[in-house]
Design a protein around this motif. Structure first.
Motif, PDB file in Angstrom:
ATOM      1  N   ARG A 111     -55.571   8.126  23.304  1.00 49.93           N
ATOM      2  CA  ARG A 111     -55.425   9.211  24.279  1.00 49.93           C
ATOM      3  C   ARG A 111     -53.962   9.585  24.521  1.00 49.93           C
ATOM      4  NH1 ARG A 111     -58.828   5.927  27.345  1.00 49.93           N
ATOM      5  NH2 ARG A 111     -57.201   5.681  28.918  1.00 49.93           N
ATOM      6  N   GLN A 112     -53.072   8.598  24.481  1.00 45.06           N
ATOM      7  CA  GLN A 112     -51.691   8.858  24.890  1.00 45.06           C
ATOM      8  C   GLN A 112     -50.755   9.201  23.730  1.00 45.06           C
ATOM      9  OE1 GLN A 112     -49.887   6.060  27.533  1.00 45.06           O
ATOM     10  NE2 GLN A 112     -51.374   6.444  29.166  1.00 45.06           N
ATOM     11  N   ARG A 113     -51.150   8.943  22.490  1.00 49.55           N
ATOM     12  CA  ARG A 113     -50.253   9.261  21.377  1.00 49.55           C
ATOM     13  C   ARG A 113     -50.156  10.773  21.200  1.00 49.55           C
ATOM     14  NH1 ARG A 113     -53.793   7.622  15.944  1.00 49.55           N
ATOM     15  NH2 ARG A 113     -55.698   8.722  16.569  1.00 49.55           N
ATOM     16  N   GLU A 114     -49.030  11.203  20.651  1.00 55.35           N
ATOM     17  CA  GLU A 114     -48.815  12.619  20.391  1.00 55.35           C
ATOM     18  C   GLU A 114     -49.527  13.029  19.101  1.00 55.35           C
ATOM     19  OE1 GLU A 114     -44.599  13.208  20.502  1.00 55.35           O
ATOM     20  OE2 GLU A 114     -44.441  12.574  22.601  1.00 55.35           O
ATOM     21  N   GLU A 115     -49.373  14.282  18.724  1.00 56.14           N
ATOM     22  CA  GLU A 115     -50.095  14.789  17.565  1.00 56.14           C
ATOM     23  C   GLU A 115     -49.754  14.024  16.289  1.00 56.14           C
ATOM     24  OE1 GLU A 115     -49.692  18.953  17.066  1.00 56.14           O
ATOM     25  OE2 GLU A 115     -50.675  19.464  18.971  1.00 56.14           O
ATOM     26  N   ASP A 116     -48.509  13.586  16.166  1.00 51.77           N
ATOM     27  CA  ASP A 116     -48.111  12.842  14.970  1.00 51.77           C
ATOM     28  C   ASP A 116     -48.398  11.345  15.093  1.00 51.77           C
ATOM     29  OD1 ASP A 116     -46.228  12.115  16.827  1.00 51.77           O
ATOM     30  OD2 ASP A 116     -44.489  12.410  15.512  1.00 51.77           O
ATOM     31  N   GLY A 117     -49.076  10.933  16.194  1.00 54.67           N
ATOM     32  CA  GLY A 117     -49.455   9.539  16.386  1.00 54.67           C
ATOM     33  C   GLY A 117     -48.459   8.700  17.150  1.00 54.67           C
TER      34      GLY A 117
ATOM     35  N   ILE B 149     -39.404   2.051  23.490  1.00 55.76           N
ATOM     36  CA  ILE B 149     -39.836   1.719  22.140  1.00 55.76           C
ATOM     37  C   ILE B 149     -40.787   2.812  21.653  1.00 55.76           C
ATOM     38  CG2 ILE B 149     -41.140   0.067  20.742  1.00 55.76           C
ATOM     39  CD1 ILE B 149     -40.286  -2.085  22.742  1.00 55.76           C
ATOM     40  N   GLU B 150     -40.513   3.335  20.473  1.00 57.15           N
ATOM     41  CA  GLU B 150     -41.380   4.367  19.894  1.00 57.15           C
ATOM     42  C   GLU B 150     -42.095   3.801  18.680  1.00 57.15           C
ATOM     43  OE1 GLU B 150     -39.321   7.960  19.065  1.00 57.15           O
ATOM     44  OE2 GLU B 150     -38.659   8.272  21.138  1.00 57.15           O
ATOM     45  N   ILE B 151     -43.421   3.863  18.708  1.00 57.24           N
ATOM     46  CA  ILE B 151     -44.238   3.375  17.591  1.00 57.24           C
ATOM     47  C   ILE B 151     -45.240   4.463  17.223  1.00 57.24           C
ATOM     48  CG2 ILE B 151     -45.830   1.592  16.786  1.00 57.24           C
ATOM     49  CD1 ILE B 151     -44.684  -0.315  18.823  1.00 57.24           C
ATOM     50  N   ARG B 152     -45.388   4.682  15.925  1.00 59.34           N
ATOM     51  CA  ARG B 152     -46.368   5.650  15.446  1.00 59.34           C
ATOM     52  C   ARG B 152     -47.640   4.921  15.025  1.00 59.34           C
ATOM     53  NH1 ARG B 152     -43.634   9.181  11.539  1.00 59.34           N
ATOM     54  NH2 ARG B 152     -43.043  10.313  13.441  1.00 59.34           N
ATOM     55  N   PHE B 153     -48.771   5.352  15.581  1.00 60.98           N
ATOM     56  CA  PHE B 153     -50.081   4.779  15.274  1.00 60.98           C
ATOM     57  C   PHE B 153     -50.884   5.799  14.468  1.00 60.98           C
ATOM     58  CE2 PHE B 153     -48.615   2.402  18.894  1.00 60.98           C
ATOM     59  CZ  PHE B 153     -49.165   1.137  18.771  1.00 60.98           C
TER      60      PHE B 153
END
Length: 576
Positions: free
Chosen positions: A245-251, A568-572
């Protein structure tokens, strides 16, 4: 000539002492909140230290004095066969030379300055920073070798040698002594309406043993923790949904630490209080939780800062002390409110009676005051939030470096379509190896403190009982002397290997016994088992659903514990 020098030295010392007494007297009269007893104790400690400093030059002086007292300790090496005595010109044996025993003040280290400054000047001039004290310890090791001396209000011996550390940490003590967190103790003594005479973190001896037994038996019980696994499964599923729900369009999750704190608080409240708090199931901003998480983080920062500098907060309410008190008040008020809500709430959402029993058993414990029980629950919850959040962030950073490691974890739990059981956790050897390797290379605790209970000989130096030593396990775990390819994240080092003849063997790593992220012995952190369960289930659920990529560089800071610099930025990305 020597006599004149000694007299001049004595006069200098007398003038120094008189000036110091004058300064302290003025300080006591002008202080906002004077504490004469504490100040007198500090005077005594300072004067003894000043005499020692004037009698022993710093290691950078080029001349080192050695203690010539021959006091063999129980740890001294066994005597060897005496060599033939050299003969003098008259045929008489020459007088036997008294062997020198190197004392604590002979240990190499930075130059020590008088007037209570010790080696703190290194922080004043900017060579070291308090937020990077773990890097300062590494610099000490590189400059001075396997043992180095720091001087604060007391001498502090830094151990970097694995053998020395193992001797200290394996000492068979019934009640291991470690230095208290002074600013916590000072604050809690000022609030007798809320806190008992001591607490689990700072207590020593029999009192520590009593508190440990009565406050932590629930979170260390294997039976209770196994019955808690279904609840952790549900919380981890909610965590995965929250990420989606909270990740942006790029994850991308822009501040992963926030949701890591959320899952840590949700799990520990469910375990200790027997109820779900709902921090993961809504996108609505929870001001109470955000206030608590920020207060916990800032409190740890102020604790770490309180270890250094002149420590004026002991005598006057400095800005550091006032800020710390403000955070502690928020933590107490918020968690106490949650606790009392749980007391009034008869409809617990966690159905397992064993889980409920942890909370109830603490409140029903005999022999402790109610305020000791409440403060014990607060300490358990506070410690769990930052510990899990930081450990999970380090673990995900290490795993983000290898897509193969991520796939291996997903494969290990590929048969688990819904809940992960205790048998699944036991069989997850590769996942547990990844966690153990992350503990080695990225621990949240950089060193373990001990107060020696008897005399020791360490690295050739005689240390008396009562000496404060720091065992730098983090630095030792990153040394090639203790681990093959120590700078690489290699979970395989913890797994059984097969040679060309298909024989099973395990790589022998000399430093395997000093991977101690939760301490060791009787003073080991009681939350180790629950953290292991949390981490295993979280990474299992994460890699069942996602591939991850760390977008922000990892910058480690010392905040009482080692913590990643935020945000901290993490892409999922969804796993195919």
């Amino acid at each position: 000539m020597d006599c004149c020098c000694n007299e001049a030295h004595d006069r200098t010392m007398s003038v120094t002492i008189v000036l110091f007494y004058t300064f302290v007297t003025l300080f006591m009269f002008l202080s906002y909140n004077p504490k004469p007893k504490k100040i007198i104790e500090s005077i005594r400690s300072f004067l003894l230290h000043l005499l020692q400093l004037n009698g022993v030059p710093g290691p950078d002086d080029g001349s080192t004095q050695h203690c010539t007292t021959t006091v063999p300790s129980a740890h001294a090496p066994a005597a060897t066969t005496p060599l033939p005595q050299p003969m003098g010109g008259s045929g008489e044996p020459e007088p036997e030379l008294t062997p020198t025993v190197k004392s604590i003040w002979d240990i190499p280290g930075p130059r020590r300055l008088p007037f209570g400054i010790g080696t703190k000047w290194l922080y004043f001039i900017g060579r070291y920073r308090y937020s990077k004290v773990h890097e300062a310890f590494l610099d000490l090791h590189q400059r001075y070798g396997k043992i180095a001396l720091d001087v604060d209000t007391v001498p502090i011996v830094n151990l970097f040698d694995r053998v020395d550390m193992e001797r200290v940490l394996k000492y068979p003590s019934r009640f291991p002594f470690r230095p208290p967190t002074e600013i916590v103790e000072t604050y809690r003594r000022s609030r007798p309406d809320r806190f008992g005479a001591t607490n689990l973190i700072n207590a020593q001896g029999e009192k520590w043993h009593e508190l440990r037994l009565k406050l932590t038996s629930g979170i260390t019980s294997r039976r209770i923790l196994q019955s808690f696994i279904p609840s952790v499964n549900d919380i981890c599923d909610d965590f995965v949904d929250l990420v989606r729900r909270q990740r942006e369009e790029d994850g991308t999750i822009r501040n992963f630490q926030d949701i890591a704190n959320s899952v840590g608080l949700e799990i520990i409240c469910c375990l200790v209080l027997g109820r779900r708090m709902g921090y993961l199931t809504t996108d609505k901003r929870n001001d109470r939780f955000i206030r608590l998480a920020e207060a916990v983080k800032e409190s740890f920062v102020y604790i770490s800062q309180s270890y250094y500098g002149f420590k004026l907060w002991k005598y006057v309410p400095t800005r550091l002390y006032r800020n710390f008190v403000h955070c502690e008040e928020i933590i107490y008020d918020t968690i106490a409110e949650i606790v009392y809500e749980a007391l009034e709430d008869e409809q617990h959402n966690c159905p397992d009676n064993d889980v409920k029993h942890i909370f109830i058993s603490i409140l029903q414990t005999e022999g402790l005051e109610t305020k000791e029980k409440i403060s014990g629950i607060i300490d358990l919850i506070t410690s769990a939030i930052e510990t899990l959040s930081n450990t999970l962030s380090f673990l995900l950073h290490n795993l983000s470096q290898s897509a193969e490691h991520q796939r291996a974890i997903a494969h290990e739990f590929g048969h688990c379509t819904k809940n992960i059981t205790n048998d699944d956790l036991v069989a997850a050897r590769f996942t547990k190896a990844c966690i153990q390797e992350s503990y080695r290379i990225s621990p949240t605790t950089p060193c373990l403190a001990r107060i020696l209970e008897e005399d020791f000989q360490l690295s050739g130096y005689h240390l008396k009982a009562g000496t404060l030593v720091l065992c730098h396990t983090r630095i030792a775990c990153q040394s090639e002397e203790n681990f093959h390819q120590a700078d690489r994240f290699k979970p395989e080092r913890w797994l059984d290997q097969r040679d060309e003849n298909d024989n099973v063997y395990k790589r022998q790593e000399p430093g395997a016994g000093i991977v101690l992220p939760f301490g060791t012995g009787r003073r080991m952190c009681p939350g180790q088992k629950i953290v292991d369960i949390e981490l295993t289930l979280l990474v299992a659920k994460i890699f069942q659903n996602f591939e991850i990529e760390y977008l922000s560089p990892l910058d480690t800071q010392f905040q009482f514990l080692l913590a990643p610099r935020t945000p901290i930025e993490i892409r999922f990305r969804d796993r195919a």
